[in-house]
Design an enzyme around this catalytic site. Structure first.
Site, PDB file in Angstrom:
ATOM      1  N   LYS A  40       0.804  -1.236   0.000  1.00 49.93           N
ATOM      2  CA  LYS A  40       0.000   0.000   0.000  1.00 49.93           C
ATOM      3  C   LYS A  40       0.834   1.282   0.000  1.00 49.93           C
ATOM      4  O   LYS A  40       0.413   2.292  -0.563  1.00 49.93           O
ATOM      5  CB  LYS A  40      -0.921   0.023   1.226  1.00 49.93           C
ATOM      6  CG  LYS A  40      -2.140  -0.857   1.089  1.00 49.93           C
ATOM      7  CD  LYS A  40      -3.105  -0.594   2.240  1.00 49.93           C
ATOM      8  CE  LYS A  40      -4.325  -1.468   2.095  1.00 49.93           C
ATOM      9  NZ  LYS A  40      -5.393  -1.106   3.032  1.00 49.93           N
TER      10      LYS A  40
ATOM     11  N   ASP B 288     -10.019   3.616   2.023  1.00 48.20           N
ATOM     12  CA  ASP B 288     -10.125   3.014   3.367  1.00 48.20           C
ATOM     13  C   ASP B 288     -10.784   3.964   4.384  1.00 48.20           C
ATOM     14  O   ASP B 288     -11.541   3.509   5.246  1.00 48.20           O
ATOM     15  CB  ASP B 288      -8.745   2.593   3.886  1.00 48.20           C
ATOM     16  CG  ASP B 288      -8.215   1.354   3.182  1.00 48.20           C
ATOM     17  OD1 ASP B 288      -9.032   0.511   2.768  1.00 48.20           O
ATOM     18  OD2 ASP B 288      -6.980   1.226   3.040  1.00 48.20           O
TER      19      ASP B 288
END
Ligand code: ATR
Length: 270
Positions: free
Chosen positions: A64, A100
Site C-alpha cells: 500500500k 479506506d
C-alpha cells in the site's frame, strides 16, 4: 473487464468475493483475481498487469505504501494517508486513490445513521497501517478530540504529527482511562483477531452511549464487541469497512456505484 487485488500473501483476500458479487448483480462480464506479487517484484508485476490489459486493481499488505511512488497520479486523500489501496489503469498510466477512510466512516454511519463525527471525542486503539486511514477519516469529518494509544508510543506520536491537532497520544497503560467521556471507541489493532490475543480494555469506564467499533471481522463478534454488547453499548462490526472500501473502487473501474447489502456481508463471511 479484468480486475484483481495485489498483495503478498494474498490467499485469504476477501475482495474477489465482493467484486464478483457486484459483477453478477450488475450483469457485467468481468473477472477479479488474487495476484501474488513479492515486494521486490512490485514494479515488474504491475507492468505485467498493464500489458495484460487490466483495468485496475486493489492493493493490500505489504504494497500500500510502496505503490504510491509507482503511481502517475495520486489523489489528495491517498497522498495525505500516504497509502494507495485502489488503482485505475488509464491509457497505461496508474491513478491511485485510497478508499479506506471512506470505508471506515461509511460503515459507522450505515450502522448508526444518527451518529456524526463532527465535534465528537474518539478513542483510537492502535497506530499501525490501518490506523492511518482511520485517523485521516476522523480528522476530515471534524472530530474535536482524538485520543490515540499504541503499545509502541513512538508510532502513535508519529501519526499525531502526520494527522494533526485534534490528536493527543497516550501510553499503552493509559488505554483504559482514555475511554471516559468518548462518543466512539475504535480498535484498529490486530488484537482480537482469530489466533491473536484479545484486546483487554476496561469497558466499565465507558458511558453507555459510546459506540464501540472493531475493524477486526474474523471473528465478526470479537471479545471487545461481545463485552460492549453485554455492557449495553451500541457497536459496529468490522465487516462493513471492508465492504464500503470496495464500493468506490468498483465505481472507479466500472462507473457503477454498487450496493452494499446484508446478503453481500453474509457471503463474504462464509
Ligand atoms: P495493520 O496494517 O493491520 O494496522 P500493523 O501495521 O502491523 O497492521 O499494526 C498492527 C497494530 O496492532 C499496531 O498498532 C500494533 O502495535 P505496535 O505498533 O506496538 O506493534 C498492534 N498490536 C499487534 N499486536 C499487539 C499486542 N500483542 N499488543 C498490543 N498491540 C498490538
Amino acid at each position: 473487464m479484468m480486475l484483481g487485488v495485489i498483495g503478498h500473501p494474498i490467499d485469504h483476500s476477501k475482495s474477489p468475493k465482493i467484486h464478483s458479487y457486484w459483477f453478477m448483480k450488475n450483469q457485467m462480464n468481468g473477472s477479479y483475481s488474487r495476484i501474488d506479487i513479492a515486494p521486490e517484484e512490485l514494479k515488474d508485476g504491475i507492468k505485467k498487469l498493464i500489458d495484460e490489459g487490466y483495468k485496475g486493481f486493489n492493493v493490500t499488505i505489504p504494497h500500500k505504501e510502496a505503490i504510491v511512488e509507482l503511481c502517475d497520479v495520486v489523489d489528495e486523500t491517498a497522498q495525505k494517508i500516504g497509502a494507495v489501496n485502489t488503482v485505475l489503469i488509464k491509457d497505461g498510466k496508474l491513478v491511485g486513490i485510497n478508499t479506506d477512510a471512506y470505508g471506515f466512516t461509511q460503515n459507522i454511519i450505515a450502522v448508526q445513521p444518527k451518529f456524526s463525527f463532527k465535534n465528537k471525542r474518539i478513542a483510537v486503539i492502535g497506530a499501525g497501517g490501518a490506523a492511518k486511514a482511520i485517523l485521516h477519516g476522523l480528522v476530515e469529518k471534524g472530530a474535536s478530540e482524538i485520543r490515540l494509544t499504541n503499545r509502541t508510543l513512538e508510532k502513535a506520536n508519529k501519526l499525531r504529527d502526520q494527522f494533526g491537532g485534534s490528536i493527543n497520544t497516550f501510553k499503552w497503560e493509559q488505554r483504559h482511562m482514555i475511554l471516559k467521556n468518548v462518543d466512539l471507541l475504535v480498535n484498529t489493532t490486530s488484537l482480537g483477531m482469530k489466533g491473536q490475543p484479545p484486546l483487554e480494555l476496561d469497558l466499565d469506564l465507558l458511558e453507555s452511549k459510546t459506540i464501540v467499533n472493531d475493524i477486526v471481522y474474523s471473528p465478526l463478534m470479537t471479545d471487545l464487541l461481545t463485552q460492549a454488547k453485554v455492557h449495553g453499548n451500541p457497536y459496529v462490526t468490522g465487516i462493513g469497512m471492508l465492504l464500503y472500501q470496495a464500493q468506490p473502487a468498483f465505481k472507479l473501474w466500472t462507473g457503477i456505484l454498487p450496493e452494499v447489502t446484508q446478503e453481500l456481508g453474509l457471503r463474504v463471511l462464509e
